[in-house]
Design a protein around this motif. Sequence first.
Motif, PDB file in Angstrom:
ATOM      1  N   PRO A  55       0.822  -1.209   0.000  1.00 24.59           N
ATOM      2  CA  PRO A  55       0.000   0.000   0.000  1.00 24.59           C
ATOM      3  C   PRO A  55       0.858   1.261   0.000  1.00 24.59           C
ATOM      4  O   PRO A  55       2.030   1.216   0.405  1.00 24.59           O
ATOM      5  CB  PRO A  55      -0.796  -0.115   1.298  1.00 24.59           C
ATOM      6  N   SER A  56       0.262   2.373  -0.427  1.00 24.86           N
ATOM      7  CA  SER A  56       0.975   3.651  -0.445  1.00 24.86           C
ATOM      8  C   SER A  56       1.422   4.027   0.969  1.00 24.86           C
ATOM      9  O   SER A  56       0.671   3.865   1.927  1.00 24.86           O
ATOM     10  CB  SER A  56       0.012   4.707  -0.995  1.00 24.86           C
ATOM     11  N   GLY A  57       2.647   4.499   1.084  1.00 21.69           N
ATOM     12  CA  GLY A  57       3.145   4.962   2.385  1.00 21.69           C
ATOM     13  C   GLY A  57       3.729   3.873   3.265  1.00 21.69           C
ATOM     14  O   GLY A  57       4.063   4.115   4.424  1.00 21.69           O
ATOM     15  N   THR A  58       3.893   2.648   2.720  1.00 18.00           N
ATOM     16  CA  THR A  58       4.430   1.560   3.560  1.00 18.00           C
ATOM     17  C   THR A  58       5.951   1.531   3.591  1.00 18.00           C
ATOM     18  O   THR A  58       6.526   0.692   4.282  1.00 18.00           O
ATOM     19  CB  THR A  58       4.003   0.159   3.071  1.00 18.00           C
ATOM     20  N   GLY A  59       6.601   2.378   2.810  1.00 17.43           N
ATOM     21  CA  GLY A  59       8.060   2.412   2.894  1.00 17.43           C
ATOM     22  C   GLY A  59       8.785   1.740   1.751  1.00 17.43           C
ATOM     23  O   GLY A  59       9.980   1.432   1.858  1.00 17.43           O
ATOM     24  N   LYS A  60       8.102   1.551   0.618  1.00 20.89           N
ATOM     25  CA  LYS A  60       8.763   0.908  -0.525  1.00 20.89           C
ATOM     26  C   LYS A  60       9.894   1.793  -1.060  1.00 20.89           C
ATOM     27  O   LYS A  60      10.998   1.319  -1.308  1.00 20.89           O
ATOM     28  CB  LYS A  60       7.737   0.634  -1.651  1.00 20.89           C
ATOM     29  N   SER A  61       9.587   3.087  -1.228  1.00 26.31           N
ATOM     30  CA  SER A  61      10.632   3.993  -1.727  1.00 26.31           C
ATOM     31  C   SER A  61      11.753   4.142  -0.690  1.00 26.31           C
ATOM     32  O   SER A  61      12.927   4.216  -1.054  1.00 26.31           O
ATOM     33  CB  SER A  61      10.046   5.376  -2.046  1.00 26.31           C
TER      34      SER A  61
END
Length: 256
Positions: free
Chosen positions: A34-40
């Motif tokens: 999900p967006s904001g989970t720390g992938k980047s």
Amino acid sequence: MIHYQHVWKSFDQPVLAGVDLEVATGEMFALFGPSGTGKSVLLKTTIGLITPDRGDVSVAGISVHRAGREALEEVRKKVGYVFQNAALFDSQNVFGNVTMGLPEDELRRLSNREVARRVWESLELVNLEPHAVLSKIPAELSGGMRKRVGIARAIVGRPEVLLWDEPTTGLDPVNTAAVERLIKRLSDDLEVTSLLVTHDVEGGLLMCDRVAMLDGGVVRFCGTPDEFHACPDPLVQAFIHREAAEAALSSIAAVS
Ligand SMILES: Nc1ncnc2c1ncn2[C@@H]1O[C@H](COP(=O)(O)OP(=O)(O)OP(=O)(O)O)[C@@H](O)[C@H]1O
Ligand SMILES: [Mg+2]
């Protein structure tokens, strides 16, 4: 080739809470979540743009955060990074932007002619007409072309590893399919190890050997595309269905 070992990172709030993940040499690996989970954030720890609070990352056996400045330069030479928003320099033309992907010591070593040849080749590899785009600035390019220039910059240093941060986000379905074909072709032709962060779950599952899902600061799932589909974890299933619905909505929005 890439090994995340118990990686922890908090900003105001915890983001990564003990991420363990290994990407094998030559593998094409997708990371969902999900967006904001720390992938980047996780991708940025791979080249030392973000330092974990605890744990370490290694690339080709070199510790990114423990082995010092020279080791970090070694890692950066091995890794090409396709940033989430292309991240081109507005005031530099395409030639200048792609040249920035060459490590400094190579820039010193190569003749001007050789640099020009490398830039030219990289643009051809991403299906851009070099003579038509070389002197253009990013504002003169379409979104899809800017993404391709960002990819050309990532491959110009002939990396062993490519990190792709949402290379298809914001593109219409036709351009999405074209960039996905490009990722697959580049990964095959250049024999690189690819770690692809994407919201296009369907595309990622088709292209990649293995996939992982990050959620709640940890790797919630890691396995083959078939195992991902069959995974009984309700969080994984909810994610698959939500992303499929969002992809359908965004392709309707892109067409209309
Ligand atoms: N340099 C930073 N300083 C402070 N907080 C940060 C920084 N970088 C990321 N964060 C925070 O870390 C969290 C994870 O961000 P990240 O960009 O990794 O998410 P993401 O999984 O890539 O999301 P998306 O799918 O939307 O790109 C967010 O809450 C973000 O605000
Ligand atoms: Mg991101």
